[in-house]
Every structure is written in structure tokens, then in C-alpha cells.
Design a protein around this motif. Structure first.
Motif: not given
Length: 798
Positions: A487-488, A559-570
Motif C-alpha cells: 500500500f502507498r 476507528g482512527v479517521p483518515m484526515t488528509d491521508v490518501a491510501m492506494t493499493n499497489a
């Protein structure tokens, strides 16, 4: 119908009743079970009702053990009869391989603290006088006396009543017609009697689980296979016995036999022509449904049964049951969170719901209420299947699994169908070098570079693994490690978010870390390597079978919000080659202009390189304990990268190595693997405190600190160098069971047979002398104080 509830359980078979019962007993009494017909009207009512402790493995075995224990007491609790027959069970062995198998099962049963013994042919004949031990040439059998059979409908009704007594509700003759998630996250369950809103939904719909799952966008890989049993006319010989015969299993007739009142019940797996049904969906009005017998399919196995038990040959058959059983592609149930959904749970795909229902229900209730189960749920987690597990895959693999129900599960055995779903760009190179492959999360992964013969004892693969280990320890080895999830994670909030969900502290730019991910119970939800590739960029690597599970944990469940985070499955985009050994730097340097010296690329560092015109993210990590590099590159260029590294390694005696060699190398270093890092353990159990930064807050931190280990990890050296453990074996100290083995391999470099196990505190002290039960023999072992190879970690840092 009430308008709101905490949990809706869909399905009134033994799995659904097991979930409801344990939710209620753990305090969640505001729960409703909805069944479209009557309770047990799917697969439960026609089951043979077998319940046995004769099961290998800790987690599934614990479920079987719990079912036996519950069925013994639930009748007194609920006053609903379950007809518990404590007749015991046995499985006969007619070949040396059979004897090894049943001895291995016995080792596993003992490791759970249960009773099992190996008996001779004379004792088989005493326990089951109908069985012709001489004609069958019986070498022995495993006997588990605390087994039996039950009335399937009674067990389900008892658990349902036990739930109602505590306030849970059961609604019958009510069909779920739709399920949808509301913006609030709650679930709206629409039925033909009204609509109910629930915080959680459990799909325990049996035959209809796939259709119920489709209502919320799931494509569950479940297939219904047909299974027969026949009931003979009365068997007068039973009346002359002073005991009920044990449930007897024999691969020769591919089934089992038990007493059914005055008759014999014979279960048969017609593996030469298995039949599946309802591929387009089970009819909604199906209830208590049976199918016409397939006499051509079962007759050969009946004849074999009569050959084993001639007294039955002239008995008539008064009843034939040909009913459906749900199968998943690997034969294990689907238990846990549904892929991609929050608060939607699965308890379906159960092949033996009578034996699994209570334990599965307890595990799922713990998971829902406490955040994790007490047993490892990895083998049952629905997210072990990727999107590649479509309808064709499900049917083909389920059919194959059916044919293997009564086959010996050799440790080396791999499924034949639907191979090559995911392959790395170097696959044709490793295949050309003679790799034997294994599956990992849909990937083809080289196991070793020679045939891997089936067997319970040391095979010809031993010498090949030794050669691969020698190449890594003395020269340089090249491996295809592409079967990982990648993941990125990017964005200004990435570091804070990862620090909040990971036990370890995030590394600085150009460095890596190993971290555990914990759940709110404080046990291990996952583990990963994280490389920091930029100020706001991270690269996250975890095991291939964990791809969907860890992705869901991070994005939906932690339970932790993804604030200002982008997650990519590579995962599919990137392949990985491993270069390991004292000459690995020389091989890597031959085809790159980048500086790969120890000063420029130190231990635990990461760096972008160009190797033979291929862009590579190099991680200076080692699972072998040698100087090593993980080279992460575009999968479509991995073949080119392999060729260049292979050429560069020729002057240094390069050799390919697979996972069997890597397992030997990592156990010599006492590195933990997937069998150790599971949700039934905390960081203290596996002695991984250094990977938990307790001076920061993260998911599961407080629970982790509060936990007190019941057993802890240790490394053992067996005195008998000709014997290797297979995992799951019991460990004894002064004749008392003190633990079990989770990983094992021969350490080819140190010349010792090694095993990792969880042991009680008094048994894990260095130099403690223990015994390990391996294939029926007690093998002396000693607890090692440190890793036997390079305990100071000098070689991997040069």
C-alpha cells in the motif's frame, strides 16, 4: 416486529443459533434472529450430528472441543434435549502414512489438553466388533473417547432457547428481502414482516448466504455440495454389545459409520463424481429439502464399507439422505467481518455446522463485543479471499475440496485447480529453474527449486533446502517475494495517522520500521514493514493473505479517521525480488550506478535506485539474517530485473531460494512468522516489546499494557537431528503439557532441528529440558537462550 435492535442475525441454523446464544451470554441480549422458515430447516436438520475432538490445529480444534463441552451442558441449562451420545470416535490407519497422520492428529489433540490415544487392531475390534480388522490390515487407529454425536435439531433449538431465556428474540417464518446501510452506519434489514434497524448484521444464512450477501454487494465464494448418508435396517449385533460403537472413519469407504438407534448410519463422500446444486441461488421457498440419491456415485463406497464390515452387507437400506452442505474454496468457514463493510459480519460457508456452530458463535461474539476472539481467526477470516474468488473459482475449488474430505492432508499438498491467478513478472524465470510453487493470497510463490514429495517425515526436499540455505549463508541467493500486499500512504496527515494505528513509531525519511497493528483488545491485528519514502509518503508492506483484512482494518475498523491521508493499493502493480547473502551487495552493485555501499544504504534504510534501467525501491531488510535487500519494482519489469541480478550473481555462485529455505533461515534467527503474530497473541506473548512505542498513544495501547501473558514464545532445539516438528505438536515438561509448537524447520546452518512454540512461564527458561510429541514419539528438546545464528545481528548490518 420491533423497529430497532443491536444485532440482527440472519439464519436459523446451528451457525446462526450459535452466534445469537453467545452474544446473549456475553451481555448483548438486545439481538434478533430472523429465519425465513423454521429453525434448522436448511442444512442443520439433516446433518449426521457428529462432534469430535479428533481435529488437528489449535483454532479449529478449540472450536470442536468447545462444541463437545457445550453440548454436554446445554441440555441442563435449557431443558431442551440434544441427545448427546458419548460414544467416542476412531479413525483407522492401514498404511505407514496413515499412521503418521493419525499420530500427528493425536499430537495436536494433546496440545489442546484433550484426550487421544493410538490403539492397536485388537482394540479397534473390541470397540467396533463389526469392523474386520484383519481383512482391512489395520495397523492402528486414533481413538478420542470424549467424542460423540447429537440430534442436530436439538442443539439448534437448545441454543435458541438459551438465547431467548436471556432476552434475545427469534422470529420464524420471516424472510429478509433486502439489507442496506444507512448514512448513519446502521443497517436497515427489510423483511416480509416489516423493517428493523440494527447496529450490526450477521449473515448466517447457510444455503442462502450468497444471495443475502449480494443484497449488500458481496460475492461470497460459497457452493452447495451434495452429501449422502444411508441408514440400514436394524443391526442385531448392536443389541449384543455392552457399549455403543465409536463413530468410525475409514478412508477406504470414504466416510464414517455410527449407530443410529438400532441401525447403522453410513456417511459417504462420492469423490469420483461430486455434485453441486443451486449455482444460481437456492430457491427462497426451499425448506427441509433433500435430493434424489445418486446410487451410481455412492455404490462403490457402500461396497467398500460392506467389505470392511461384512455384517452390514445383507442389511437392507431403509433411508437415504442426500442433502446439501455449504463449502468454501478451501473448506474453512467464513467467520468475521465482511470485506469492505463496517458492522456486517459473516458466519456462513460452514461444512460441519454442528461441530463448528458453538465455537464459531463464541469466537464471533467475542470479536464483535471485545474487538477480537480468544483463538486465532486467520484461517476463517472471510477476507482471505480476494476479488479473484469468483463463482467459477468457488465452484471448482469447493468441488476439489469435497474430493479431499477423506484424503490425507500432507503438509506439502497444494490444490490443483485455478492456479496462477496472480504471478510475478519473474514467474517464468523461477519456473524455468525448476521451482515448485505454493499459493499465497492468490499468488504463485516459489517454495523450493526441486520437487516437493508428499510425506509426513523428511523427504528428498531436505537436501535441496539445505543447498538453498547454504547459498544464502555463504554466497548470494535470489528469491521472488512478490506475494506481499503493498500500500502507498500519502498526505500531510499520513504520519500522524500511521502513528495512531501502529504500535511502533514511524521512521524518518529514508528509513524503515517493523510494526505491529493492534486491536482494541490489545492483541495482534496485523504486522507490517513501513518505509518512509518522503516527508508525507509511506510504503506499507504486509502478507499477501492479509491484503483485504489489513486494508479493511486501516480504512474501516481501526476507528482512527483518515484526515488528509490518501491510501492506494499497489499490490498487483509491484513485484519484489529478494537478494540475500554476503555477496549480495556485489551482485546489486554490478547493474546500478547508484551508491549501494553500507554508508549509502545502511541496515533498515530505504532508497530509490535504478538497476538495469528498472526503477527500484530498495529496502535494506533481511528475513534470513544475512546482508540482504528487498527490491520493489514494477511487476511488468521484474523479469528483466531478475535476469540482470542473476547474471551479476554468476561470479559469486548465485542460486535461487524459496520459502522453505527462508523458513529455515528465519527460524535460525528466531524471527517470528505468521503463525506467531496472530490475534490470539499480544506483543508480550511474542516478545516484540521493542516494536511497541509505549510513550505514544495508538489503537490497543492501553489494553496491550494491561494484558498478562498466559504463555510466551520460546525457541527449542530438538536433540534428535533426524526429526522435525510439523507444527501443532504438544510440548511436555516432566510429563505435564506446557505448550505447543507453532513453527518448525531444520536449521541447516547450525545443524539443529528447531521449533518455535508458546510455553508456560516455568517451561520457557533457557536450558529447560522438555519433550515434544512428534508423530507419536517423545523427542527431547532444550530451550535456547538466544537465536543460534548470529545472535548479535552482526552479519546483516555489514
Amino acid at each position: 416486529m420491533q423497529s430497532h435492535t443491536r444485532v440482527v442475525v440472519i439464519g436459523g441454523g446451528n451457525m446462526g443459533a450459535g452466534v445469537l446464544y453467545h452474544l446473549a451470554h456475553m451481555g448483548w441480549t438486545d439481538c434478533v434472529l430472523i429465519e425465513k422458515a423454521e429453525l434448522t430447516s436448511g442444512a442443520t436438520w439433516h446433518a449426521a450430528g457428529l462432534v469430535s475432538r479428533m481435529v488437528g490445529g489449535q483454532a479449529l480444534g478449540a472450536m470442536h472441543d468447545y462444541a463437545v463441552d457445550l453440548y454436554k451442558r446445554v441440555e441442563a441449562e435449557t431443558e431442551v434435549g440434544v441427545s448427546w451420545h458419548n460414544c467416542g470416535s476412531l479413525r483407522v490407519a492401514t498404511s505407514p502414512d496413515h499412521m503418521d497422520w493419525i499420530n500427528h492428529i493425536r499430537d495436536a489433540v494433546l496440545a489442546r489438553g484433550q484426550e487421544a490415544e493410538i490403539i492397536d487392531a485388537a482394540e479397534v475390534a473390541r470397540l467396533n466388533p463389526l469392523y474386520d480388522v484383519e481383512k482391512a490390515d489395520v495397523l492402528g487407529a486414533i481413538y478420542t473417547p470424549d467424542d460423540g454425536h447429537v440430534d442436530p435439531s436439538g442443539t439448534c433449538q437448545a441454543m435458541a432457547k438459551g438465547s431467548r431465556q436471556l432476552g434475545a428474540k427469534v422470529i420464524r417464518n420471516c424472510r429478509v428481502t433486502d439489507t442496506r446501510q444507512l448514512p448513519s452506519g446502521a443497517w436497515e434489514v427489510v423483511t416480509d414482516q416489516g423493517t428493523i434497524v440494527a447496529e450490526h448484521v450477521v449473515n448466517a444464512a447457510g444455503y442462502h448466504a450468497r444471495q443475502v450477501g449480494a443484497m449488500v454487494g458481496l460475492d461470497l465464494p460459497i457452493t452447495t455440495m451434495l452429501h449422502h448418508y444411508v441408514v440400514t435396517d436394524a443391526v442385531p449385533e448392536f443389541d449384543q454389545m455392552q457399549h455403543e460403537i465409536p463413530v468410525t472413519r475409514d478412508d477406504y469407504f470414504c466416510g464414517y459409520i455410527r449407530r443410529e438407534q438400532g441401525s447403522a448410519l453410513i456417511g459417504l463422500y462420492d469423490k469420483q463424481d461430486p455434485q453441486s446444486v443451486w449455482l444460481d441461488g437456492c430457491p427462497w421457498d426451499s425448506a427441509n429439502e433433500l435430493f434424489e440419491p445418486n446410487w451410481d456415485g455412492i455404490t462403490p463406497w457402500l461396497e467398500n464399507c460392506f467389505e470392511r464390515m461384512p455384517a452390514l452387507m445383507n442389511r437392507g437400506i431403509k433411508r437415504v439422505v442426500n442433502g446439501g452442505i455449504t463449502y468454501t474454496p478451501d473448506g474453512a468457514m467464513m467467520l468475521g467481518p465482511a470485506p469492505g463493510l463496517r458492522n456486517y459480519w459473516l458466519a456462513c460457508g460452514a461444512t460441519v455446522g454442528i461441530a463448528w456452530g458453538p465455537g464459531a458463535g463464541r469466537a464471533l461474539a467475542q470479536w464483535m463485543i471485545e474487538g477480537s476472539a480468544d483463538i486465532s481467526t486467520r484461517a476463517f477470516d472471510p477476507r482471505r479471499f480476494g476479488t479473484w474468488a469468483d463463482a467459477d473459482y468457488a465452484k471448482t475449488r469447493a468441488t476439489e475440496d469435497y474430493t479431499l474430505r477423506q484424503a490425507m492432508p500432507f503438509p506439502q499438498h497444494q490444490r490443483d485447480s485455478f492456479r496462477g491467478i496472480k504471478t510475478s513478472g519473474a514467474h517464468d524465470r523461477t519456473a524455468a529453474l525448476g521451482a515448485t510453487f505454493e499459493e499465497a493470497g492468490g499468488w504463485e510463490r516459489p517454495r523450493l527449486y526441486a520437487p516437493d514429495p508428499l510425506g509426513w517425515r523428511r523427504t528428498s526436499a531436505f537436501d535441496q533446502v539445505a543447498a538453498e540455505c547454504q547459498a544464502v549463508r555463504q554466497r548470494v541467493g535470489l528469491s521472488d517475494l512478490s506475494a506481499f500486499a503493498k500500500f502507498r500512504i500519502d498526505g500531510p496527515g499520513a504520519e500522524d495517522w500511521l502513528n495512531a494505528i501502529c504500535a511502533n513509531r514511524m521512521p524518518r525519511v529514508g528509513r524503515t520500521c517493523l510494526t505491529l497493528l493492534l486491536n482494541r483488545k490489545g492483541t495482534i491485528e496485523g504486522e507490517a514493514t513501513i518505509a518512509r519514502t518522503g516527508a508525507e509518503s509511506f510504503y506499507f508492506v504486509t502478507g499477501a493473505p492479509s491484503e483485504r483484512r489489513v486494508w479493511d482494518w486501516m480504512t474501516l475498523h481501526c476507528g482512527v479517521p483518515m484526515t488528509d491521508v490518501a491510501m492506494t493499493n499497489a499490490t498487483d502493480e509491484i513485484g519484489i525480488l529478494g537478494l540475500a547473502g554476503p555477496k549480495s551487495r556485489d551482485a546489486l552493485a554490478a547493474f546500478t550506478n547508484d551508491d549501494v555501499s553500507n554508508d549509502a544504504l545502511r541496515w533498515l534504510a530505504c532508497k530509490d535506485l535504478v538497476v538495469a534501467d528498472v526503477p527500484v525501491l530498495a529496502l535494506r531488510l533481511s528475513f534470513s539474517g544475512e546482508l540482504a535487500y528487498e527490491l520493489h519494482a514494477p511487476n511488468d519489469q521484474l523479469g528483466v530485473l531478475w535476469d540482470r541480478l542473476w547474471d551479476a550473481g554468476q561470479p559469486h555462485g548465485i542460486a535461487p531460494f524459496g520459502t522453505k529455505a527462508l523458513d529455515s533461515l528465519r527460524i535460525e534467527k528466531f524471527y517470528r512468522g505468521g503463525h506467531e503474530l496472530a490475534n490470539d497473541a499480544c506483543h508480550k506473548d511474542v516478545a516484540q516489546e521493542r516494536f511497541a512505542a509505549t510513550d505514544k498513544d495508538f489503537v490497543g495501547r492501553d489494553a496491550m499494557l494491561a494484558r498478562r501473558p498466559r504463555s510466551r514464545i520460546a525457541l527449542l532445539a530438538l536433540e534428535d537431528e533426524e526429526t522435525e516438528a510439523l507444527t501443532g505438536e504438544a510440548v511436555f515438561k516432566d510429563g505435564r503439557m506446557v505448550g505447543s509448537i507453532t513453527s518448525a524447520a531444520y536449521g541447516h546452518t547450525v545443524g539443529q532441528s528447531l521449533a518455535i512454540g508458546f510455553l508456560s512461564e516455568e517451561a520457557r527458561q533457557p536450558d529447560t529440558v522438555l519433550d515434544v510429541s512428534i508423530l507419536g514419539q517423545r523427542v527431547r528438546a532444550k530451550v535456547l537462550p538466544n537465536a543460534p545464528w548470529d545472535p548479535e545481528n552482526e552479519r546483516l548490518k555489514v
